[in-house]
Design an enzyme around this catalytic site. Structure first.
Site, PDB file in Angstrom:
ATOM      1  N   GLU A  15       0.873  -1.170  -0.143  1.00  0.00           N
ATOM      2  CA  GLU A  15      -0.014   0.040   0.113  1.00  0.00           C
ATOM      3  C   GLU A  15       1.000   1.261  -0.073  1.00  0.00           C
ATOM      4  O   GLU A  15       1.897   1.271   0.670  1.00  0.00           O
ATOM      5  CB  GLU A  15      -0.805  -0.053   1.336  1.00  0.00           C
ATOM      6  CG  GLU A  15      -1.883   1.234   1.122  1.00  0.00           C
ATOM      7  CD  GLU A  15      -2.705   1.246   2.681  1.00  0.00           C
ATOM      8  OE1 GLU A  15      -3.695   1.455   2.724  1.00  0.00           O
ATOM      9  OE2 GLU A  15      -1.934   0.681   3.765  1.00  0.00           O
ATOM     10  N   GLU A  34      -8.272  11.493   2.596  1.00  0.00           N
ATOM     11  CA  GLU A  34      -8.542  10.517   3.718  1.00  0.00           C
ATOM     12  C   GLU A  34      -8.409  11.353   5.091  1.00  0.00           C
ATOM     13  O   GLU A  34      -7.798  12.493   5.416  1.00  0.00           O
ATOM     14  CB  GLU A  34      -7.217   9.528   4.054  1.00  0.00           C
ATOM     15  CG  GLU A  34      -7.612   8.619   4.992  1.00  0.00           C
ATOM     16  CD  GLU A  34      -6.498   7.474   5.040  1.00  0.00           C
ATOM     17  OE1 GLU A  34      -6.577   6.683   6.120  1.00  0.00           O
ATOM     18  OE2 GLU A  34      -5.529   7.373   4.303  1.00  0.00           O
TER      19      GLU A  34
END
Length: 222
Positions: free
Chosen positions: A120, A209
């Site tokens: 990720e 985010e």
């Protein structure tokens, strides 16, 4: 899409410096991927045309339109939204818009995954009250700024292949910005020079985010 669980800390000093010049790369294709997260779900859509609004502990309103999106939030929960491509590449990514944080933690970043190895990754362009990103590995100079390079391991966490253990590779820009061009290849090369190798690229998006606060963002991606 995984949030960071560490306590909030100030960024550490840069330990190693790598400078990689930009290169002329082909233009990207139009957006074909919209990412939303509601609690632990990863949702893919071929056409960016939907709105997210959930109220578990707060409100997140996400509105994509063509190659642009807006998001407004006031929530104690985690959320991640983004717009980009089903398959990532090393081509540059252009972004422009706003990113305003009233409170809490939030990131504006290029975000994606690779498989084999499962990784990720983030290229963080702007942030508010950022968390610790793991272990400092070095730095890279790109697009008019230095970036601190971090590596972190996630154990038995949700991923694009289900619950798994995987590494996170993270570049964090030292001079935050809300618009610009990200030369993705520079980061991938710098990570590789530090032994942080990516596999086959999965989706790649410009993502917002946030957790534990409120804010608003509007971005256009190409």
């Amino acid at each position: 899409m995984i949030t960071f669980s560490s306590l909030l800390v100030t960024f550490s000093a840069i330990s190693t410096s790598l400078a990689i010049p930009g290169s002329i790369l082909p233009k990207r294709s139009p957006m074909n991927f919209v990412l939303q997260r509601n609690e632990s779900s990863l949702v893919r859509r071929a056409t960016p045309n939907y709105e997210q609004d959930y109220t578990t502990g707060g409100d997140v309103i996400y509105t994509p339109s063509g190659s642009s999106f807006t998001v407004d939030w006031s929530t104690e929960d985690d959320f991640v939204v983004g717009l980009g491509w089903t398959t990532g590449s090393t081509n540059p990514i252009n972004f422009s818009g706003t990113f305003g944080i009233g409170s809490g933690t939030a990131l504006l970043s290029i975000y994606g995954w690779s498989e084999n190895p499962l990784v990720e990754y983030y290229i963080v362009e702007d942030s508010a009250s950022p968390p610790s990103f793991g272990t400092v590995k070095g730095s890279v100079t790109s697009d008019g700024s230095s970036y601190t390079i971090w590596e972190n391991q996630r154990v038995n966490e949700p991923s694009i292949v289900g619950t798994a253990t995987f590494n996170q590779y993270i570049s964090v820009r030292s001079s935050p910005r809300k618009s610009g061009t990200v030369t993705v290849e520079n980061h991938f090369q710098a990570w590789a020079a530090l032994g942080m190798n990516l596999g086959t690229l999965n989706y790649q998006v410009l993502a917002v985010e946030g957790w534990g606060g409120e804010g608003a963002a509007t971005q256009t991606v190409s």
